[in-house]
Write an enzyme that holds these catalytic residues in place. Structure first.
Site, PDB file in Angstrom:
ATOM      1  CB  CYS A   2      -0.884   0.029   1.249  1.00  0.00           C
ATOM      2  SG  CYS A   2      -2.067  -1.307   1.356  1.00  0.00           S
ATOM      3  CG  LEU A  50      -1.399  -4.958  -2.751  1.00  0.00           C
ATOM      4  CD1 LEU A  50      -1.951  -5.215  -4.148  1.00  0.00           C
ATOM      5  CD2 LEU A  50       0.114  -5.112  -2.753  1.00  0.00           C
ATOM      6  CB  ILE A  52      -2.974  -8.313   1.981  1.00  0.00           C
ATOM      7  CG1 ILE A  52      -2.079  -7.775   0.860  1.00  0.00           C
ATOM      8  CG2 ILE A  52      -2.412  -9.605   2.554  1.00  0.00           C
ATOM      9  CD1 ILE A  52      -0.688  -7.415   1.265  1.00  0.00           C
ATOM     10  N   GLY A  76       1.277  -1.772   7.037  1.00  0.00           N
ATOM     11  CA  GLY A  76       2.120  -2.591   7.888  1.00  0.00           C
ATOM     12  C   GLY A  76       1.369  -3.849   8.235  1.00  0.00           C
TER      13      GLY A  76
END
Length: 118
Positions: A2, A50, A52, A76
């Site tokens: 990200c 992004l 996940i 993170g």
């Protein structure tokens, strides 16, 4: 991975919607799944996602706390977020997503900076 960016107007007079938009465009390549911005009289935050952990829109950022008082952009991984989530749920916290971002946000809302010790 990200992308996050932002500015603070607490000690500086530079920033605004055009600055935030330029930052947001600069990190476009960091996340193809979603994007968002937040701006108020003190800060500007932007995020490129992004996906996940939670692929739903509930995991989009910037993310606000349940009470609406806090906003976070985060990139993170909180390795013990499931344990922390269970603890918060036992205290009555209702989650909208399955992200570690929401867990750290709600933990901070309750414990402040001390949440980082967990």
């Amino acid at each position: 991975m990200c992308g996050i960016a932002g500015f603070s107007l607490f000690n500086f007079d530079e920033g605004g919607e055009s600055s935030l938009e330029a930052m947001h465009k600069a990190i476009y390549h960091r996340g193809p799944d979603a994007s968002g911005t937040y701006i108020d009289e003190h800060i500007g935050l932007c995020h490129r996602r992004l996906s996940i952990l939670d692929l739903s829109e509930a995991g989009n950022q910037p993310m606000s706390s349940a009470d609406g008082n806090l906003v976070i952009v985060f990139n993170g991984e909180i390795y013990n977020f499931l344990e922390l989530r269970e603890s918060l749920a036992a205290q009555g916290v209702q989650f909208k997503s399955h992200t570690d971002t929401e867990v750290i946000l709600e933990l901070y809302a309750r414990e402040g900076i001390q949440c980082l010790q967990k």
